[in-house]
Write an enzyme that holds these catalytic residues in place. Structure first.
Site, short mmCIF file in Angstrom:
data_model
loop_
_atom_site.label_atom_id
_atom_site.label_comp_id
_atom_site.label_asym_id
_atom_site.label_seq_id
_atom_site.Cartn_x
_atom_site.Cartn_y
_atom_site.Cartn_z
N TYR A 1 0.31 -0.97 -0.01
CA TYR A 1 -0.02 0.16 -0.07
C TYR A 1 0.86 1.36 0.07
CZ TYR A 1 -4.17 -3.25 1.77
OH TYR A 1 -4.87 -3.54 1.61
N TYR B 1 0.08 -10.12 0.37
CA TYR B 1 1.07 -9.72 1.48
C TYR B 1 1.00 -10.30 2.38
CZ TYR B 1 -2.64 -6.47 2.92
OH TYR B 1 -3.79 -6.22 3.91
N HIS C 1 -7.39 -8.33 -2.94
CA HIS C 1 -8.25 -8.03 -2.03
C HIS C 1 -8.52 -6.59 -2.43
CE1 HIS C 1 -6.33 -7.38 1.48
NE2 HIS C 1 -7.21 -6.57 1.89
N ARG D 1 -2.48 -12.11 3.34
CA ARG D 1 -3.95 -11.51 2.83
C ARG D 1 -3.90 -12.12 1.90
NH1 ARG D 1 -7.62 -8.22 4.68
NH2 ARG D 1 -8.69 -10.75 3.42
N HIS E 1 -10.37 -3.22 -0.90
CA HIS E 1 -11.80 -1.94 -0.06
C HIS E 1 -12.81 -1.92 -0.67
CE1 HIS E 1 -8.67 -3.83 3.35
NE2 HIS E 1 -7.90 -3.49 2.23
#
Length: 236
Positions: free
Chosen positions: A107, A146, A159, A156, A161
């Site tokens: 991110y 990640y 995905h 994870r 959000h």
């Protein structure tokens, strides 16, 4: 209004619990007492007004809204669908925002310490407003998996959000979209915190060749149901 059009209560059995043993951070932040419902007044449900007029078409294209010196790295995808009520009617003028990791699973955030490269041409955030039929559409890069410190060798799954706004900031709902056939879903405590299998699958997008643009990007459909027995699980 006919009985099949009545607004139904949220089915909490389709939602994840506030405190989930496998999802460690919920043990610290999850409430230990039952929530108190605070009635909303007219001023709270109709305002503050959101700045929909400031949302541009470019905001929905994450492959270009942060471009500096070239194309972002990764697999281009199209994500589209409808925001619907419990009776299948599209919700117009809903502000839909997304944020995600880049193709390497990182991110653009100061707290992300994952040892993976940042992409200078990818911000990982976008927004759009649903049309008269409740349809939204984004063009983006497929996010990468990640690691996270929940447990040993925890990863994870890729995905995206989603945040949805109604007529005011008090109407915000947040969920996550996953990808079909991902082997990491079976090991993810956030995804599996939702006990109902059908509810979990409501968070998995479907690949559609008709949405795929030749020589450009794969297409995925992710419809979001706001309430009722078929509601998409939301983060509480």
């Amino acid at each position: 209004m006919s009985s099949d059009q009545e607004i139904s209560a949220r089915d909490w059995g389709r939602m994840s619990p506030y405190r989930e043993p496998g999802y460690k951070s919920t043990q610290l932040r999850g409430p230990t007492r039952a929530p108190i419902v605070m009635p909303q007044t007219l001023s709270e449900t109709t305002g503050p007004a959101l700045g929909y007029a400031a949302v541009t078409q470019e905001d929905a294209d994450l492959t270009t809204n942060a471009r500096r010196n070239g194309e972002p790295i990764g697999e281009r995808i199209i994500v589209t669908g409808k925001v619907m009520d419990e009776n299948g009617r599209g919700i117009a003028n809903s502000l839909v925002e997304i944020w995600q990791a880049n193709a390497t699973g990182r991110y653009v955030h100061v707290n992300d310490k994952h040892d993976a490269p940042l992409d200078p041409n990818f911000l990982g955030a976008g927004k759009c407003v649903t049309d008269a039929d409740g349809t939204y559409r984004f063009q983006t890069i497929r996010p990468g998996a990640y690691p996270w410190p929940n447990h040993h060798n925890a990863w994870r799954p890729p995905h995206i959000h989603f945040s949805l706004m109604g007529t005011s900031i008090l109407n915000r709902l947040v969920t996550q979209m996953y990808f079909p056939g991902d082997p990491l879903l079976a090991y993810d405590p956030i995804f599996n915190a939702i006990a109902d299998e059908d509810a979990r699958q409501a968070m998995v997008a479907g690949f559609e060749l008709d949405l795929t643009e030749p020589n450009w990007a794969l297409g995925y459909r992710f419809d979001i149901v706001l309430r009722g027995r078929n509601a998409t699980p939301m983060e509480n």
